[in-house]
Design a protein around this motif. Structure first.
Motif, PDB file in Angstrom:
ATOM      1  N   UNK A   1       0.844  -1.192   0.000  1.00 22.42           N
ATOM      2  CA  UNK A   1       0.000   0.000   0.000  1.00 22.42           C
ATOM      3  C   UNK A   1       0.884   1.249   0.000  1.00 22.42           C
ATOM      4  N   UNK A   2       0.585   2.179  -0.882  1.00 26.48           N
ATOM      5  CA  UNK A   2       1.298   3.455  -0.948  1.00 26.48           C
ATOM      6  C   UNK A   2       0.489   4.472  -0.149  1.00 26.48           C
ATOM      7  N   UNK A   3       0.922   4.695   1.093  1.00 27.42           N
ATOM      8  CA  UNK A   3       0.096   5.455   2.039  1.00 27.42           C
ATOM      9  C   UNK A   3      -0.002   6.925   1.661  1.00 27.42           C
ATOM     10  N   UNK A   4       1.028   7.483   1.079  1.00 27.29           N
ATOM     11  CA  UNK A   4       0.952   8.909   0.728  1.00 27.29           C
ATOM     12  C   UNK A   4      -0.124   9.147  -0.329  1.00 27.29           C
ATOM     13  N   UNK A   5      -0.155   8.314  -1.353  1.00 25.31           N
ATOM     14  CA  UNK A   5      -1.197   8.451  -2.382  1.00 25.31           C
ATOM     15  C   UNK A   5      -2.566   8.101  -1.813  1.00 25.31           C
TER      16      UNK A   5
ATOM     17  N   UNK B   1      -3.644   8.643   1.189  1.00 22.43           N
ATOM     18  CA  UNK B   1      -4.134   9.799   1.939  1.00 22.43           C
ATOM     19  C   UNK B   1      -4.601  10.909   1.017  1.00 22.43           C
ATOM     20  N   UNK B   2      -3.983  11.026  -0.146  1.00 18.42           N
ATOM     21  CA  UNK B   2      -4.357  12.105  -1.064  1.00 18.42           C
ATOM     22  C   UNK B   2      -5.656  11.824  -1.797  1.00 18.42           C
ATOM     23  N   UNK B   3      -5.874  10.575  -2.259  1.00 17.39           N
ATOM     24  CA  UNK B   3      -7.070  10.263  -3.049  1.00 17.39           C
ATOM     25  C   UNK B   3      -8.215   9.722  -2.207  1.00 17.39           C
ATOM     26  N   UNK B   4      -7.925   9.287  -0.978  1.00 22.21           N
ATOM     27  CA  UNK B   4      -8.992   8.799  -0.123  1.00 22.21           C
ATOM     28  C   UNK B   4      -9.348   7.342  -0.329  1.00 22.21           C
ATOM     29  N   UNK B   5      -8.592   6.605  -1.146  1.00 22.52           N
ATOM     30  CA  UNK B   5      -8.802   5.179  -1.375  1.00 22.52           C
ATOM     31  C   UNK B   5      -7.473   4.462  -1.282  1.00 22.52           C
TER      32      UNK B   5
END
Length: 404
Positions: free
Chosen positions: A202-206, A208-212
């Protein structure tokens, strides 16, 4: 609405009779002329009525190999509540009209018409719309209107079975190919989380940005990859049938690669980018990757020769327009694979030498030249030349190479 020659003659004659009757004192001529104009006016009113038709269209299947059967089914319904429809209808199929009988189609009734779609030539066959022509009983006026939508049928090139598939210098992780000591896993893209994915990807930064939840997608860049470079220059194929054979050979190589679960790319000289199997993958319920070959075969079905390209240099025989050089530059800059298959109809030594110059980037290069084998160089540095008359001969020569 469009008047027929009979209608124009009737209106013109009626007007002349009315003028002559009043000018020369013959009321009978004026009466006959007025009757002609009344008949024309009645024809206008009759032709102005248009039946309410609903057309449902289905093509099965919409993707076929050349020569396979394909059927078009039309369901035409008379949506009018009062009048039955007796019409002259034609459906467009690949530019040729197909008659569709609509004889006394009663209100709220439908009729089904099925006819075969021609698949004798590779390409995209456009079907529809349904054109309905009405004429008044006297044949003075005609009106035409289209009903329903259109459909497309992709006629793919025929494929010939290839027993051997080149593996280049890479190896797959399942151990089928063992010509390098290591594999290589490289980040490819981000995609939405699917049940069963490992949370460590899981890419947590992305996320958090897209919400999924977004996970990293990796590819094994060491897997054997085949690149098919199709020459679509008109001057490269003096006979158009040669290009059809080249398309069949390209389809055969791509299908054989997919059969062996190898990645494949298709690039044409006129295209600005390649299309590959990696662009059309889906995830099954079990998490397994499925590769869809239809986009690659669709591209081959849509392929056309491009005029005005590839004027050979008198001394070297090379392409002076740069179409081949641009494709070679793309292949040199972006290493798409380790096996390159170049398919052409021109045996110009300059073009073959240009492709052979990619040998440092592509360990295995095969050139298929279709047409008259006379004048084709037997050997070219950096590649293997297969001079064959057709796609069947290419398949035989391909399997005759033996070990890649």
């Amino acid at each position: 609405m469009k008047p027929t020659p009979r209608g124009l003659a009737l209106v013109g004659g009626g007007a002349i009779l009315i003028v002559a009757g009043f000018a020369f004192g013959y009321p009978e001529l004026a009466v006959v002329g007025a009757a002609a104009l009344l008949a024309a006016a009645w024809a206008v009113g009759d032709a102005a009525w248009q039946p309410r038709l609903s057309v449902a269209r289905s093509v099965e299947p919409d993707r076929v190999a050349r020569g396979e059967p394909c059927a078009q089914t039309l369901v035409v319904r008379n949506a009018s509540r009062l009048r039955a429809a007796t019409l002259i209808a034609q459906d467009a199929c690949g530019g040729a009209p197909v008659p569709v009988p609509l004889i006394r189609l009663r209100p709220a009734r439908d009729t089904t018409v099925t006819y075969p779609v021609p698949t004798g030539r590779r390409g995209v066959v456009c079907v529809g719309p349904l054109s309905v022509t009405r004429r008044d009983p006297l044949g003075l006026l005609g009106s035409s209107r289209t009903h329903g939508g259109t459909a497309r049928v992709w006629v793919h090139p025929r494929t010939h079975p290839l027993a051997a598939v080149p593996v280049g210098i890479a190896r797959s992780l399942d151990g089928r190919v063992d010509r390098v000591p290591h594999g290589n896993i490289t980040f490819d893209a981000l995609r939405e989380y699917v049940i069963g994915d490992e949370l460590r990807r899981v890419h947590w930064r992305t996320t958090a940005r897209v919400g999924e939840l977004m996970v990293r997608e990796y590819v094994d860049t060491s897997l054997p990859r085949i690149v098919v470079l199709l020459d679509d220059r008109e001057a490269a194929f003096p006979q158009p049938d040669g290009f059809e054979e080249a398309c069949e050979a390209a389809a055969s190589v791509l299908v054989a690669a997919l059969r062996e679960d190898l990645a494949a790319e298709l690039l044409m000289l006129s295209a600005s980018s390649a299309i590959g199997t990696g662009d059309h993958q889906s995830v099954g319920p079990s998490g397994a990757r499925r590769v869809d070959a239809a986009p690659l075969l669709d591209r081959l079905a849509e392929a056309r020769l491009h005029p005005g390209a590839a004027q050979p240099e008198p001394d070297t025989g090379a392409d002076t327009t740069g179409a081949l050089e641009q494709a070679i530059d793309r292949l040199r800059q972006y290493r798409l694979g380790d096996t390159l298959v170049y398919l052409t109809g021109a045996a110009r030594a300059g073009d073959l030498a240009t492709v052979g110059a990619l040998r440092p980037r592509y360990p295995t290069i095969v050139a298929g030249v279709f047409g008259d084998p006379a004048g084709v160089p037997a050997t070219v540095e950096g590649l293997r030349v297969l001079a064959v008359p057709d796609a069947a001969g290419f398949a035989a020569a391909w399997d005759g190479i033996g070990r890649w």
